[in-house]
Design a protein around this motif. Structure first.
Motif, PDB file in Angstrom:
ATOM      1  N   HIS A  36       0.833  -1.206   0.000  1.00 47.79           N
ATOM      2  CA  HIS A  36       0.000   0.000   0.000  1.00 47.79           C
ATOM      3  C   HIS A  36       0.867   1.254   0.000  1.00 47.79           C
ATOM      4  O   HIS A  36       0.619   2.209  -0.739  1.00 47.79           O
ATOM      5  CB  HIS A  36      -0.903   0.021   1.232  1.00 47.79           C
ATOM      6  N   THR A  37       1.880   1.251   0.854  1.00 47.49           N
ATOM      7  CA  THR A  37       2.740   2.430   0.983  1.00 47.49           C
ATOM      8  C   THR A  37       3.506   2.702  -0.300  1.00 47.49           C
ATOM      9  O   THR A  37       3.588   3.847  -0.759  1.00 47.49           O
ATOM     10  CB  THR A  37       3.718   2.250   2.154  1.00 47.49           C
ATOM     11  N   VAL A  38       4.064   1.657  -0.901  1.00 46.72           N
ATOM     12  CA  VAL A  38       4.823   1.814  -2.143  1.00 46.72           C
ATOM     13  C   VAL A  38       3.920   2.333  -3.258  1.00 46.72           C
ATOM     14  O   VAL A  38       4.290   3.261  -4.000  1.00 46.72           O
ATOM     15  CB  VAL A  38       5.490   0.481  -2.546  1.00 46.72           C
ATOM     16  N   LEU A  39       2.742   1.763  -3.395  1.00 46.75           N
ATOM     17  CA  LEU A  39       1.832   2.197  -4.449  1.00 46.75           C
ATOM     18  C   LEU A  39       1.396   3.648  -4.245  1.00 46.75           C
ATOM     19  O   LEU A  39       1.338   4.437  -5.202  1.00 46.75           O
ATOM     20  CB  LEU A  39       0.615   1.275  -4.496  1.00 46.75           C
ATOM     21  N   ALA A  40       1.085   4.006  -3.008  1.00 46.51           N
ATOM     22  CA  ALA A  40       0.675   5.382  -2.729  1.00 46.51           C
ATOM     23  C   ALA A  40       1.802   6.359  -3.021  1.00 46.51           C
ATOM     24  O   ALA A  40       1.601   7.418  -3.624  1.00 46.51           O
ATOM     25  CB  ALA A  40       0.222   5.509  -1.276  1.00 46.51           C
ATOM     26  N   ALA A  41       3.017   6.009  -2.600  1.00 46.87           N
ATOM     27  CA  ALA A  41       4.157   6.891  -2.822  1.00 46.87           C
ATOM     28  C   ALA A  41       4.461   7.051  -4.301  1.00 46.87           C
ATOM     29  O   ALA A  41       4.707   8.158  -4.793  1.00 46.87           O
ATOM     30  CB  ALA A  41       5.379   6.346  -2.078  1.00 46.87           C
ATOM     31  N   SER A  42       4.442   5.942  -5.037  1.00 46.52           N
ATOM     32  CA  SER A  42       4.780   6.007  -6.462  1.00 46.52           C
ATOM     33  C   SER A  42       3.773   6.844  -7.242  1.00 46.52           C
ATOM     34  O   SER A  42       4.123   7.496  -8.233  1.00 46.52           O
ATOM     35  CB  SER A  42       4.891   4.604  -7.055  1.00 46.52           C
ATOM     36  N   SER A  43       2.521   6.851  -6.783  1.00 48.11           N
ATOM     37  CA  SER A  43       1.490   7.620  -7.486  1.00 48.11           C
ATOM     38  C   SER A  43       1.697   9.128  -7.343  1.00 48.11           C
ATOM     39  O   SER A  43       1.128   9.905  -8.114  1.00 48.11           O
ATOM     40  CB  SER A  43       0.105   7.238  -6.961  1.00 48.11           C
ATOM     41  N   LEU A  44       2.494   9.543  -6.370  1.00 50.50           N
ATOM     42  CA  LEU A  44       2.721  10.971  -6.131  1.00 50.50           C
ATOM     43  C   LEU A  44       3.879  11.534  -6.941  1.00 50.50           C
ATOM     44  O   LEU A  44       3.983  12.753  -7.110  1.00 50.50           O
ATOM     45  CB  LEU A  44       3.010  11.207  -4.643  1.00 50.50           C
ATOM     46  N   LEU A  45       4.744  10.657  -7.428  1.00 55.96           N
ATOM     47  CA  LEU A  45       5.974  11.106  -8.075  1.00 55.96           C
ATOM     48  C   LEU A  45       5.769  11.352  -9.563  1.00 55.96           C
ATOM     49  O   LEU A  45       4.870  10.796 -10.192  1.00 55.96           O
ATOM     50  CB  LEU A  45       7.080  10.073  -7.849  1.00 55.96           C
ATOM     51  N   THR A  46       6.624  12.198 -10.104  1.00 59.64           N
ATOM     52  CA  THR A  46       6.580  12.548 -11.517  1.00 59.64           C
ATOM     53  C   THR A  46       7.847  12.053 -12.208  1.00 59.64           C
ATOM     54  O   THR A  46       8.827  11.702 -11.535  1.00 59.64           O
ATOM     55  CB  THR A  46       6.454  14.070 -11.685  1.00 59.64           C
ATOM     56  N   PRO A  47       7.857  11.990 -13.538  1.00 60.46           N
ATOM     57  CA  PRO A  47       9.070  11.556 -14.235  1.00 60.46           C
ATOM     58  C   PRO A  47      10.284  12.388 -13.796  1.00 60.46           C
ATOM     59  O   PRO A  47      10.210  13.601 -13.693  1.00 60.46           O
ATOM     60  CB  PRO A  47       8.717  11.790 -15.707  1.00 60.46           C
ATOM     61  N   GLY A  48      11.368  11.698 -13.521  1.00 54.56           N
ATOM     62  CA  GLY A  48      12.572  12.372 -13.033  1.00 54.56           C
ATOM     63  C   GLY A  48      12.729  12.296 -11.537  1.00 54.56           C
ATOM     64  O   GLY A  48      13.820  12.530 -11.011  1.00 54.56           O
ATOM     65  N   ASP A  49      11.632  11.974 -10.819  1.00 58.31           N
ATOM     66  CA  ASP A  49      11.727  11.764  -9.378  1.00 58.31           C
ATOM     67  C   ASP A  49      12.315  10.378  -9.104  1.00 58.31           C
ATOM     68  O   ASP A  49      12.449   9.556 -10.009  1.00 58.31           O
ATOM     69  CB  ASP A  49      10.354  11.887  -8.721  1.00 58.31           C
ATOM     70  N   GLN A  50      12.632  10.121  -7.836  1.00 58.64           N
ATOM     71  CA  GLN A  50      13.288   8.876  -7.464  1.00 58.64           C
ATOM     72  C   GLN A  50      12.586   8.273  -6.257  1.00 58.64           C
ATOM     73  O   GLN A  50      12.289   8.971  -5.276  1.00 58.64           O
ATOM     74  CB  GLN A  50      14.765   9.146  -7.131  1.00 58.64           C
ATOM     75  N   LEU A  51      12.285   6.978  -6.322  1.00 59.18           N
ATOM     76  CA  LEU A  51      11.676   6.261  -5.209  1.00 59.18           C
ATOM     77  C   LEU A  51      12.691   5.253  -4.678  1.00 59.18           C
ATOM     78  O   LEU A  51      13.222   4.433  -5.434  1.00 59.18           O
ATOM     79  CB  LEU A  51      10.404   5.539  -5.666  1.00 59.18           C
ATOM     80  N   ILE A  52      12.954   5.323  -3.373  1.00 56.61           N
ATOM     81  CA  ILE A  52      13.944   4.462  -2.723  1.00 56.61           C
ATOM     82  C   ILE A  52      13.262   3.725  -1.579  1.00 56.61           C
ATOM     83  O   ILE A  52      12.571   4.339  -0.755  1.00 56.61           O
ATOM     84  CB  ILE A  52      15.129   5.284  -2.193  1.00 56.61           C
ATOM     85  N   LEU A  53      13.446   2.423  -1.519  1.00 53.83           N
ATOM     86  CA  LEU A  53      12.843   1.600  -0.472  1.00 53.83           C
ATOM     87  C   LEU A  53      13.957   0.957   0.345  1.00 53.83           C
ATOM     88  O   LEU A  53      14.772   0.206  -0.182  1.00 53.83           O
ATOM     89  CB  LEU A  53      11.948   0.530  -1.095  1.00 53.83           C
ATOM     90  N   VAL A  54      13.981   1.253   1.652  1.00 51.85           N
ATOM     91  CA  VAL A  54      15.003   0.720   2.555  1.00 51.85           C
ATOM     92  C   VAL A  54      14.402  -0.447   3.324  1.00 51.85           C
ATOM     93  O   VAL A  54      13.384  -0.298   4.007  1.00 51.85           O
ATOM     94  CB  VAL A  54      15.510   1.804   3.529  1.00 51.85           C
ATOM     95  N   ILE A  55      15.035  -1.620   3.219  1.00 45.96           N
ATOM     96  CA  ILE A  55      14.470  -2.851   3.781  1.00 45.96           C
ATOM     97  C   ILE A  55      15.506  -3.571   4.650  1.00 45.96           C
ATOM     98  O   ILE A  55      16.704  -3.279   4.577  1.00 45.96           O
ATOM     99  CB  ILE A  55      14.004  -3.792   2.653  1.00 45.96           C
ATOM    100  N   PRO A  56      15.065  -4.524   5.480  1.00 44.21           N
ATOM    101  CA  PRO A  56      16.023  -5.330   6.236  1.00 44.21           C
ATOM    102  C   PRO A  56      16.943  -6.106   5.294  1.00 44.21           C
ATOM    103  O   PRO A  56      16.484  -6.634   4.273  1.00 44.21           O
ATOM    104  CB  PRO A  56      15.125  -6.279   7.045  1.00 44.21           C
ATOM    105  N   PRO A  57      18.220  -6.225   5.606  1.00 50.94           N
ATOM    106  CA  PRO A  57      19.159  -6.908   4.707  1.00 50.94           C
ATOM    107  C   PRO A  57      18.766  -8.345   4.380  1.00 50.94           C
ATOM    108  O   PRO A  57      19.038  -8.829   3.276  1.00 50.94           O
ATOM    109  CB  PRO A  57      20.485  -6.869   5.491  1.00 50.94           C
ATOM    110  N   ASP A  58      18.089  -9.016   5.310  1.00 53.40           N
ATOM    111  CA  ASP A  58      17.747 -10.416   5.091  1.00 53.40           C
ATOM    112  C   ASP A  58      16.437 -10.609   4.332  1.00 53.40           C
ATOM    113  O   ASP A  58      16.052 -11.748   4.054  1.00 53.40           O
ATOM    114  CB  ASP A  58      17.649 -11.151   6.441  1.00 53.40           C
ATOM    115  N   ASP A  59      15.750  -9.505   4.002  1.00 52.13           N
ATOM    116  CA  ASP A  59      14.419  -9.613   3.411  1.00 52.13           C
ATOM    117  C   ASP A  59      14.395  -9.335   1.913  1.00 52.13           C
ATOM    118  O   ASP A  59      13.328  -9.079   1.341  1.00 52.13           O
ATOM    119  CB  ASP A  59      13.453  -8.656   4.115  1.00 52.13           C
ATOM    120  N   ASN A  60      15.533  -9.380   1.284  1.00 52.77           N
ATOM    121  CA  ASN A  60      15.604  -9.021  -0.130  1.00 52.77           C
ATOM    122  C   ASN A  60      14.661  -9.873  -0.985  1.00 52.77           C
ATOM    123  O   ASN A  60      13.891  -9.356  -1.793  1.00 52.77           O
ATOM    124  CB  ASN A  60      17.047  -9.174  -0.624  1.00 52.77           C
TER     125      ASN A  60
END
Length: 229
Positions: A36-60
């Motif tokens: 939900h969070t990723v989809l909501a965030a991505s819908s706010l961004l425009t071309p040229g913006d950057q989306l970065i997701l920080v996750i636990p190292p073991d959860d790749n």
């Protein structure tokens, strides 16, 4: 419009939820909270913006499968977090392109992220280097004193802090690289510690709740269900 990077911090384990899974992976209205969070965030961004997701190292592997199933077509950069939230944010900041002027930092378990608030934050960044969404408390407030007593707080002078919090890239990166982990509980606190300046406060969204307990999860479900009607 200045290009923006939005960093979603989802590297925690959410022990207060008392669930077998880290809370960002718990189901909410048919998909994981993090989706939900990723989809909501991505819908706010425009071309040229950057989306970065920080996750636990073991959860790749888990996160890649989640994104493939629930967020197909979303372009983002996966970053491994550190031992603390501060380390995780810094890892994300170091992946922000040098061409990016603004950085937003958002909790991975705040899935109800609406454009109206996002637009207010971006507009407020004109002429500012730090902007934070806040809401007004509705309950009466008391502060515990060192002797174990309590005193009344004037709630008109208090605000509840939310994310995403927006900064100029230079300001927030300098704060994290200089201060590292402190007792500050959010990015604006670290910014103020480093610069001695206060962020600009902007009206937040009461529905932009951080899911920490089972009650929060139930409330988020009600809000999302109402949004569909």
């Amino acid at each position: 419009m200045r290009r923006t990077a939005l960093i979603i911090v989802a590297a925690g384990r959410g022990v207060r939820m008392g669930a077998p899974l880290p809370k960002q992976y718990l189901p909410l209205e048919g998909r994981p909270i993090l989706a939900h969070t990723v989809l909501a965030a991505s819908s706010l961004l425009t071309p040229g913006d950057q989306l970065i997701l920080v996750i636990p190292p073991d959860d790749n592997e888990r996160v890649r499968a989640l994104l493939e199933e629930y967020c197909p077509g979303v372009s983002l950069t996966l970053v491994h977090g550190g031992a603390t939230r501060g380390e995780s944010v810094l890892h994300g900041l170091r992946e922000v392109s040098e061409e990016i002027k603004l950085v937003a930092i958002h909790d991975g378990v705040r899935p109800i992220l609406r454009r109206e608030m996002w637009d207010r934050l971006l507009a407020a960044m004109e002429g500012s280097e730090a902007v934070v969404p806040v809401t007004r408390p509705t309950d009466s407030l008391r502060m515990i004193t060192p002797d174990g007593a309590s005193t009344v707080l004037d709630r008109s002078l208090v605000r509840c802090v939310q994310t995403p919090q927006l900064f100029t890239r230079e300001a927030v990166l300098a704060a994290y690289e200089a201060e590292g982990d402190t007792a500050q509980t959010d990015d604006a606190g670290l910014y103020s510690l480093h610069t001695g300046r206060s962020p600009l406060l902007v009206e937040g969204d009461p529905d932009n709740l951080k899911i920490t307990t089972p009650r929060d999860l139930a409330l988020a479900s009600l809000i999302l269900s109402a949004d569909k009607e």
